[in-house]
Design an enzyme around this catalytic site. Sequence first.
Site, PDB file in Angstrom:
ATOM      1  N   CYS A 198       0.843  -1.195   0.000  1.00 29.83           N
ATOM      2  CA  CYS A 198       0.000   0.000   0.000  1.00 29.83           C
ATOM      3  C   CYS A 198       0.881   1.248   0.000  1.00 29.83           C
ATOM      4  O   CYS A 198       1.816   1.366   0.800  1.00 29.83           O
ATOM      5  CB  CYS A 198      -0.904   0.007   1.231  1.00 29.83           C
ATOM      6  SG  CYS A 198      -1.870   1.531   1.417  1.00 29.83           S
TER       7      CYS A 198
ATOM      8  N   CYS B 186      -0.138   3.339   3.695  1.00 36.52           N
ATOM      9  CA  CYS B 186       0.210   2.776   5.011  1.00 36.52           C
ATOM     10  C   CYS B 186       1.507   1.979   5.003  1.00 36.52           C
ATOM     11  O   CYS B 186       1.965   1.547   6.055  1.00 36.52           O
ATOM     12  CB  CYS B 186      -0.930   1.909   5.537  1.00 36.52           C
ATOM     13  SG  CYS B 186      -1.052   0.264   4.771  1.00 36.52           S
TER      14      CYS B 186
ATOM     15  N   ASP C 147      25.356  13.931  57.170  1.00 42.21           N
ATOM     16  CA  ASP C 147      26.727  13.662  56.747  1.00 42.21           C
ATOM     17  C   ASP C 147      27.088  12.210  57.031  1.00 42.21           C
ATOM     18  O   ASP C 147      26.413  11.518  57.810  1.00 42.21           O
ATOM     19  CB  ASP C 147      27.705  14.588  57.481  1.00 42.21           C
ATOM     20  CG  ASP C 147      27.550  16.040  57.050  1.00 42.21           C
ATOM     21  OD1 ASP C 147      27.048  16.267  55.922  1.00 42.21           O
ATOM     22  OD2 ASP C 147      27.921  16.941  57.824  1.00 42.21           O
TER      23      ASP C 147
END
Length: 489
Positions: free
Chosen positions: A69, A72, A304
């Site tokens: 096609c 598509c 820390d």
Amino acid sequence: MKELKEFLKNDPEKEDTVCFEVADPPCKRIRLENTGEGPDDLNQNGVLKPIPLVNEENTALESSAVKVCNVCLGILQEFCEVDFVKKVCQKVKSADYQFTSFVFSVSLPPQLSVRERAAWLLVKQETGKLGLFLAKDDIVQLKEAYKWIIHPQLSEELGVPADGKSLFEVSVVFAHPETDEECHFLATACPDCFKPAKNKQSVFTRMAVIKALEKIKEEDFCKHFPCPPSSPKNFCVALEIQCNNGAVFVAGRYNKYSRNLPQTPWIIDGERKLESSVEELISEHLMAEFKADSFNFSSSGREDVDVRTLGNGRPFAIELVNPRRIHFTAEEMKGLQQTINNSSDKIQVRDLQLVTREAIGHMKEGEEEKTKTYSALVWTDKAIQKEDVAFLDDLKELKLDQKTPLRVLHRRPLAVRHRIIHTMKSEYIDEHHFRLHLKTQAGTYIKEFVHGDFGRTKPNIGSLLNRTADILELDVESVDVDWPPTLDN
């Protein structure tokens, strides 16, 4: 296109008759042109039997049996069939995801948009000759048509409904190398639409092409691209079939009992300094149970490496990316929490639970307005008596000006931050040591408040006592964030 032209030339009065004479709708994959094959090549609907989609090298196979096609590029001819649906579902099932619905996404070659535009312009021209007006909105986009066809088949094969809001995504990426260059004329006509991006391999993305098609004039388009489009030799190929689950979020609180453990991996100049971290000790078990690809760790502040976090712990959340397993009962989450706690004596977690993405925002809401409680062991160079530090207990809402500490200046911008020490309580130990309990505004640098950071934090404990002070130990005793909800552990 030939069939469309012939249909439009038919007597409109015959239209209803033609429609009602067809007992059943034709098969989705139609034979576009009579190529002279015998009856043995056709199925019960008079359509050619399927041909292989890709060879072992995943390259497109030239079709000599069926004309591809020209709009598509074979998407609606070959990729709506049961065999391809089963191939997609086999990929999904082998990936071993937990899901109760799915959303299907498809990535089409950008040149398909160009071919769709060419087909629309031709149909618009032909219908115009009949005195009819055809707008873009009257045309069903190829991507939508494909989803309409494929959704029910995938849903039936997977046994769950298709849902546009589903967090589980099944995606297919199509390509058509033969026609890749068909978009290139748009870059000349609309150069502003095609700008290089670091994360894009090509400037000819679908969105860029669509943007250019919206800008280009119809007459200019027709000068550069044939209407109808030419017929290709090869079908599209399915480059990728992928699955992805939306992220799952787990929250809780952690205690850190080690003074030699960073919150996140400690790596300097590519070299790892310590073997583990809070983040890793928690996430390694979550990653294994949720079977996730990766994770992102966040928390309400950070301590820390040499600071302990005690009390009820620090709120944290972990985003688990693309998890295979997503359903856990409360008992299973409790068991997972126990597994984490049994794996190390350096941390413990509590209130481990599944939460939503939106709920994590509660952890960060008004972060600087929250309070935190600390305990600091302080040393002084000059001898002190109990009464020398007792006045600290009377100081309330002490305002600080803190320049960015020297120790974090390499990763934080230079600025003066205004912070508040809400309350202090001293606990005398001996002539050179006392413990200080502080309730502060979140974001206060406690170490710098004690030793002054060479005068970068004012006032500080050293200046208040009129002597040199330093901090030997620091503990976080509470993080006053009312999230996540407390569980009955």
